[in-house]
Design an enzyme around this catalytic site. Structure first.
Site, PDB file in Angstrom:
ATOM      1  N   LYS A 277       0.855  -1.196   0.000  1.00  0.00           N
ATOM      2  CA  LYS A 277       0.000   0.000   0.000  1.00  0.00           C
ATOM      3  C   LYS A 277       0.896   1.253   0.000  1.00  0.00           C
ATOM      4  CE  LYS A 277      -3.495  -2.830   2.132  1.00  0.00           C
ATOM      5  NZ  LYS A 277      -4.711  -2.945   2.921  1.00  0.00           N
TER       6      LYS A 277
ATOM      7  N   GLU B 184     -10.989 -10.943  -1.436  1.00  0.00           N
ATOM      8  CA  GLU B 184     -10.689 -10.211  -0.210  1.00  0.00           C
ATOM      9  C   GLU B 184     -11.963  -9.641   0.380  1.00  0.00           C
ATOM     10  OE1 GLU B 184      -6.418  -8.675  -0.014  1.00  0.00           O
ATOM     11  OE2 GLU B 184      -7.482  -7.281  -1.301  1.00  0.00           O
TER      12      GLU B 184
ATOM     13  N   GLY C 176      -7.294  -5.306   6.851  1.00  0.00           N
ATOM     14  CA  GLY C 176      -6.717  -4.364   7.821  1.00  0.00           C
ATOM     15  C   GLY C 176      -7.446  -4.322   9.153  1.00  0.00           C
TER      16      GLY C 176
END
Ligand code: PGA
Length: 246
Positions: free
Chosen positions: A11, A165, A171
């Site tokens: 990221k 995902e 996260g």
């Protein structure tokens, strides 16, 4: 047998100790029988490709533009990524969908552009928590997969990777159970059979992503329809080596 593929998605982050040193060190413990990809920020592609050298580890971008070139200030093309040393590119990550308005149609255009640029797209799909609670997970995954692959030939599709995902697992530290992940990935494989055929569906690799850690990776990757993982947070730490070897 599908070759497993484990990708780290850095990221907009720098790993501990700096990108080049980190990538170089990790590449030493990369298994040879698994495809390993570091998806790094644009400016890191060239130096990280150099750092991993001939270790077999590949470098990937995290996004590309739908067009090959043009007046798109601040954007980057697939060709540029490839020229910098990228082999893969993430397409339609949930953060791109959520914060940058990427629709299924744009995801499809980007996947096609990636292939035209000589890159292998890792196409990300997944449901939000609300969608899971509404019981539309499988319908949504089917739709996202079908739209993402429109206009993509059988041969091209075989080279694509799909990353399942669940948005609620990204996260958050909340990982899907191996059974939940397998159910979703099996459903994606089924839609691939319907779009193409058995043979092509058996070739396409499907990853699981969302709070993968050294603790849960082995169980997830052992499921019959899960061909590896897309790893965010845990790919920025030295113990990503454990995940690569799970
Ligand atoms: P996470 O991210 O591993 O930090 O949950 C996964 C991803 O965004 O690809």
């Amino acid at each position: 047998m599908r070759k497993k593929i484990i990708a780290g998605n850095w990221k907009m982050n720098r790993p501990e100790g700096g990108a080049m040193a980190f990538a170089k060190e990790l590449a030493k413990s990369a298994p040879k029988d698994v495809d390993i990809v570091f998806c790094v920020p644009f400016v890191g592609i060239m130096p990280v490709a150099e750092a991993v050298g001939d270790s077999g580890v590949c470098v990937g971008g995290q996004n590309l533009h739908t067009e090959a070139a043009g007046a798109y200030t601040g954007e980057i093309s697939g060709e540029m990524l490839a020229a910098a040393g990228a082999k893969y590119v993430l397409v339609g990550h949930s953060e791109r969908r959520q914060y940058f308005g990427e629709t299924d149609i744009i995801v499809n255009q980007k996947a096609q552009r990636a292939l035209q640029s000589g890159l292998l797209p890792i196409i990300c799909i997944g449901e939000t928590l609300t969608q899971r609670e509404q019981g539309i997970t499988i319908d949504l995954l089917r739709m996202q997969t079908k739209i993402a692959l429109q206009g993509i030939s059988e041969a091209e599709a075989a080279a694509c990777v799909i990353a399942y995902e669940p948005v609620w697992a990204i996260g958050t530290g909340v990982v899907a159970t191996a059974e939940q992940a397998e159910e979703a990935c099996a459903a994606v494989r089924q839609v691939l059979r319907e779009i193409y055929n058995d043979q092509t569906a058996e070739k396409i690799r499907i990853q699981y992503g969302g709070s993968v850690t050294p603790k849960n990776a082995a169980e997830l990757f052992a499921m019959p329809n899960i061909d590896g993982g897309l790893v965010g947070g845990a790919s920025l730490k030295p113990d990503f080596a454990e995940i690569m070897n799970s």
